[in-house]
Design an enzyme around this catalytic site. Structure first.
Site, PDB file in Angstrom:
ATOM      1  N   HIS A   1       7.630   3.391  -2.637  1.00  0.00           N
ATOM      2  CA  HIS A   1       7.546   3.032  -4.378  1.00  0.00           C
ATOM      3  C   HIS A   1       7.878   4.489  -4.543  1.00  0.00           C
ATOM      4  O   HIS A   1       6.812   5.208  -4.306  1.00  0.00           O
ATOM      5  CB  HIS A   1       6.342   2.548  -4.257  1.00  0.00           C
ATOM      6  CG  HIS A   1       6.120   2.908  -5.773  1.00  0.00           C
ATOM      7  ND1 HIS A   1       4.699   2.802  -6.507  1.00  0.00           N
ATOM      8  CD2 HIS A   1       7.531   2.022  -7.333  1.00  0.00           C
ATOM      9  CE1 HIS A   1       4.694   2.549  -7.321  1.00  0.00           C
ATOM     10  NE2 HIS A   1       5.881   1.554  -7.936  1.00  0.00           N
TER      11      HIS A   1
HETATM   12 CA    CA Z   1      11.670   2.916  -3.931  1.00  0.00          CA
END
Ligand code: CA
Ligand code: TV1
Ligand code: ZN
Length: 386
Positions: free
Chosen positions: A181
């Site tokens: 992320h």
């Molecule tokens: Ca990513």
């Protein structure tokens, strides 16, 4: 050369400083700056440098780094040496979250200011209209925070580059295909509507770093905040495959561009989303990873292309070299040129598109699950009209 020509009326700039490729995070550490040497050797062996403006970027100044980072953190990075990093017994860590993932190694500050300088130079080539696409494979270090290091990242070159673009652009779309992320970039622009962040990643709150990036984390809960609905997350399970990944990417990115109408795009091309990555868990081939770059290029907006993760160096180098060829619109032969330095390093797979190891992760992404993710994104985008 291999007949690779400069595209007409179209400029791609390539920002690479060989000085940082020699850096070492430590024997067992998965981050290997040497993968950049391998990338550049393949790029040059194909003659792609003939088709681009090549720059050896300068180091960013401490003042430039402080445009995002807190002054005391930059002073710490500038001053600290491997022998004098001090253990804090209260938090059981070293200062500013340095330690195992983010070790203090010789030349650390030089390394950080070089990859940040490269992203800043690249962004400026776009705002000056000297480049249509600017590439910095040494950048894309998306976890770094305002006042601490995180996940192999010390300076957030992406945030610095986007701040540069925002001096000339009303809206910047940030797309992140690293398997992790893009939390540092999301956090930096969480409360503004001038940047939309969109990360595709493996998501498991308890078991996969950094544990953030759920589908419903889309910006401040308060609808009155400008940033509401401008942080988009595409959480995925292990083992996603080529066709699924490409369709998902296109089904999500196309409506984001249509609704948000960015005037510039930043694409983080972390290569740990490839199959067979030492830290990743997807089953994506180099062609499919590249298809995402080609798709973004088609919007014909000023485009900053960055690296990121990628822990099986031979595959990282092939992916980024291939993606460089897509940026310049050159057709390259799949077989690595016979004169490529370190060719022996690639074993039997002397091609840009090796067979990757898909045996470690079974595909846990059902069609129904991926459809629900696309619906969740579309729901957020509906808030943008008006
Ligand atoms: Ca990513
Ligand atoms: C030293 C030596 C450090 C061997 C780190 C894998 C190592 C890892 C190592 C490792 C490793 C992570 C966590 C646990 C946080 C920790 C560039 C307390 C074999 C953009 C960063 C991943 C990804 C960090 C960076 C993660 C990027 N995984 N061996 N460390 N907790 N850290 O889980 O997004 O690709 O693994
Ligand atoms: Zn990563």
């Amino acid at each position: 050369n291999n007949g690779i020509k400069k595209p007409k009326g179209y400029t791609v700039s390539y920002h690479a400083n060989p000085e940082m490729e020699q850096m070492h995070f430590g024997q067992k550490h998965p981050m290997k700056p040497w993968r950049l040497t391998l990338t550049n050797k393949i790029v040059m062996a194909y003659g792609m440098h003939e088709a681009m403006d090549i720059y050896i970027p300068r180091a960013a100044s401490s003042q430039e780094l402080k445009d995002f980072h807190r002054g005391d953190y930059i002073d710490f990075l500038q001053r600290v040496t491997p022998s004098d990093n001090t253990w804090d017994p209260d938090s059981q860590t070293y200062a500013y979250n340095t330690g195992d993932d983010c070790p203090i190694f010789d030349g650390l500050y030089n390394y950080c200011s070089l990859y940040a300088g490269a992203s800043l130079d690249a962004a400026r080539k776009l705002t000056n209209h000297q480049s249509n696409i600017a590439i910095n494979w040494s950048g894309g270090l998306h976890h770094a925070k305002k006042n601490e290091a995180s996940g192999f990242c010390y300076i957030n070159d992406i945030v610095l580059a986007i701040l540069q673009l925002l001096l000339h652009h009303p809206r910047v779309l940030y797309i992140d295909i690293d398997v992790h992320h893009g939390d540092g970039v999301e956090q930096a622009f969480w409360s503004t509507d001038r940047v939309m962040t969109l990360s595709f990643h493996k998501y498991n709150r308890a078991e996969f770093f950094p544990g953030t990036g759920a589908l419903d984390d889309t910006g401040p809960i308060n609808n009155a905040s400008a940033g509401a609905h401008h942080s988009l997350n595409v959480p995925l399970h292990d083992g996603i495959e080529d066709a699924q990944y490409i369709k998902l990417f296109e089904d999500v990115v196309k409506p984001c561009v249509r609704q948000y109408k960015p005037t510039a795009i930043v694409l983080q091309c972390g290569a740990d989303s490839l199959g067979g990555d030492r830290l990743g868990c997807f089953n994506v081939n180099i062609k499919a990873h590249g298809a995402c770059v080609a798709f973004v290029k088609k919007f014909n907006l000023p485009l900053l292309v960055l690296g990121g993760g990628g822990y099986t160096p031979r595959n990282v180098a092939k992916a980024w070299a291939y993606e460089t060829s897509l940026c310049i619109g050159a057709e390259v032969h799949p077989n690595l040129p016979a004169h490529t330095p370190f060719l022996e390093h690639f074993g039997n797979e002397k091609t840009l598109f090796p067979k990757l190891d898909f045996t470690r992760y079974e595909n846990k992404n059902s069609r129904v699950y991926l459809e629900s993710v696309v619906m969740g994104i579309m729901e957020q985008l509906r808030y943008l009209q008006g």
